[in-house]
Motif scaffolding. Structure first.
Motif, mmCIF file in Angstrom:
data_model
loop_
_atom_site.group_PDB
_atom_site.id
_atom_site.type_symbol
_atom_site.label_atom_id
_atom_site.label_comp_id
_atom_site.label_asym_id
_atom_site.label_seq_id
_atom_site.Cartn_x
_atom_site.Cartn_y
_atom_site.Cartn_z
ATOM 1 N N LYS A 29 57.705 32.587 35.529
ATOM 2 C CA LYS A 29 56.770 32.952 36.587
ATOM 3 C C LYS A 29 55.358 32.608 36.119
ATOM 4 O O LYS A 29 54.948 32.979 35.019
ATOM 5 N N GLY A 30 54.632 31.871 36.952
ATOM 6 C CA GLY A 30 53.285 31.486 36.565
ATOM 7 C C GLY A 30 52.542 30.789 37.679
ATOM 8 O O GLY A 30 53.049 30.623 38.786
ATOM 9 N N ILE A 31 51.330 30.370 37.348
ATOM 10 C CA ILE A 31 50.462 29.691 38.309
ATOM 11 C C ILE A 31 49.504 28.793 37.544
ATOM 12 O O ILE A 31 49.120 29.090 36.412
ATOM 13 N N ASN A 32 49.125 27.701 38.179
ATOM 14 C CA ASN A 32 48.168 26.780 37.582
ATOM 15 C C ASN A 32 46.762 27.387 37.611
ATOM 16 O O ASN A 32 46.353 27.948 38.633
ATOM 17 N N VAL A 33 46.053 27.246 36.501
ATOM 18 C CA VAL A 33 44.673 27.742 36.403
ATOM 19 C C VAL A 33 43.808 26.719 35.666
ATOM 20 O O VAL A 33 43.073 27.055 34.735
ATOM 21 N N ASP A 34 43.898 25.452 36.087
ATOM 22 C CA ASP A 34 43.084 24.422 35.451
ATOM 23 C C ASP A 34 41.622 24.852 35.423
ATOM 24 O O ASP A 34 41.074 25.307 36.435
ATOM 25 N N GLY A 35 41.005 24.705 34.257
ATOM 26 C CA GLY A 35 39.615 25.098 34.083
ATOM 27 C C GLY A 35 39.445 26.389 33.312
ATOM 28 O O GLY A 35 38.369 26.685 32.809
ATOM 29 N N LEU A 36 40.503 27.167 33.208
ATOM 30 C CA LEU A 36 40.436 28.416 32.451
ATOM 31 C C LEU A 36 40.762 28.112 30.995
ATOM 32 O O LEU A 36 41.671 27.342 30.699
ATOM 33 N N GLU A 109 29.555 24.867 34.924
ATOM 34 C CA GLU A 109 28.956 25.014 36.249
ATOM 35 C C GLU A 109 29.837 25.759 37.238
ATOM 36 O O GLU A 109 29.959 25.378 38.402
ATOM 37 N N TRP A 110 30.466 26.827 36.745
ATOM 38 C CA TRP A 110 31.254 27.664 37.638
ATOM 39 C C TRP A 110 30.338 28.346 38.646
ATOM 40 O O TRP A 110 29.266 28.846 38.301
ATOM 41 N N SER A 111 30.796 28.415 39.863
ATOM 42 C CA SER A 111 30.103 29.195 40.890
ATOM 43 C C SER A 111 30.678 30.611 40.886
ATOM 44 O O SER A 111 31.711 30.872 40.248
ATOM 45 N N GLU A 112 30.048 31.487 41.626
ATOM 46 C CA GLU A 112 30.602 32.835 41.779
ATOM 47 C C GLU A 112 31.960 32.761 42.459
ATOM 48 O O GLU A 112 32.862 33.541 42.147
ATOM 49 N N GLU A 113 32.124 31.816 43.367
ATOM 50 C CA GLU A 113 33.408 31.643 44.063
ATOM 51 C C GLU A 113 34.497 31.211 43.081
ATOM 52 O O GLU A 113 35.626 31.699 43.146
ATOM 53 N N ASP A 114 34.161 30.289 42.167
ATOM 54 C CA ASP A 114 35.122 29.865 41.143
ATOM 55 C C ASP A 114 35.575 31.080 40.328
ATOM 56 O O ASP A 114 36.775 31.290 40.120
ATOM 57 N N ALA A 115 34.611 31.848 39.866
ATOM 58 C CA ALA A 115 34.929 33.023 39.051
ATOM 59 C C ALA A 115 35.760 34.024 39.841
ATOM 60 O O ALA A 115 36.704 34.617 39.309
ATOM 61 N N ALA A 116 35.433 34.209 41.108
ATOM 62 C CA ALA A 116 36.177 35.160 41.942
ATOM 63 C C ALA A 116 37.624 34.710 42.133
ATOM 64 O O ALA A 116 38.553 35.535 42.095
ATOM 65 N N GLN A 117 37.839 33.401 42.316
ATOM 66 C CA GLN A 117 39.205 32.897 42.481
ATOM 67 C C GLN A 117 40.022 33.100 41.210
ATOM 68 O O GLN A 117 41.171 33.541 41.271
ATOM 69 N N PHE A 118 39.437 32.765 40.065
ATOM 70 C CA PHE A 118 40.145 32.964 38.798
ATOM 71 C C PHE A 118 40.393 34.451 38.550
ATOM 72 O O PHE A 118 41.481 34.841 38.134
ATOM 73 N N LEU A 119 39.394 35.282 38.815
ATOM 74 C CA LEU A 119 39.549 36.717 38.594
ATOM 75 C C LEU A 119 40.675 37.274 39.455
ATOM 76 O O LEU A 119 41.486 38.078 38.979
#
Length: 142
Positions: A29-36, A109-119
């Motif tokens: 079980k997992g998900i892609n998180v490219d950039g993390l 150059e993460w945006s707040e939206e990028d951080a929110a999606q990863f979070l």
């Protein structure tokens, strides 16, 4: 956007099978998180706990690898999992905003939206892992 990575939920006994797999998401079980990457995770961990970033970084070393050149498997520290699993929905936006302003997130150059999606993904997977009695791993393959 940085490293190629996946989040994987598994028990510690699964580590050899994860590392031996060419595509762990096909089995676990997992998900892609490219950039993390471990630096951004340690920055989030530091933000949530107010612990020193450099001290926490020691907890983000690979626990297993396919070869010296990767891929690498990093186990989320239990403390980070606990904080993420218990993060109240009303705290997500503020946490994401602060995470996006860390040096590690700003470097890419993460945006707040990028951080929110990863979070959102991290919180979901930490909650699922806690419910299932499993760990969360970061599988970095580039």
């Amino acid at each position: 956007m940085g490293s190629l990575a996946d989040l994987i939920i598994a028990v510690s006994e699964d580590v050899p099978a994860i590392v031996a797999s060419e595509y762990p998401l096909g089995t676990f079980k997992g998900i892609n998180v490219d950039g993390l990457d471990p630096l951004k995770l340690a920055a989030l961990h530091s933000l949530l706990t107010a612990d020193d970033f450099d001290h926490l970084l020691e907890q983000y070393r690979p626990i297993a690898e396919s070869s010296a050149s990767g891929p690498w498997l990093i186990k989320f520290p239990d403390e980070l999992n606990a904080y993420l699993a218990d993060l109240a929905p009303q705290d997500h936006e503020q946490t994401a905003t602060k995470w996006a302003s860390t040096d590690q997130a700003q470097k890419e150059e993460w945006s707040e939206e990028d951080a929110a999606q990863f979070l959102g993904r991290l919180v979901h997977f930490s909650q699922a892992a806690a419910f299932e009695g499993k760990n969360v791993y970061l599988w970095i393959y580039s």
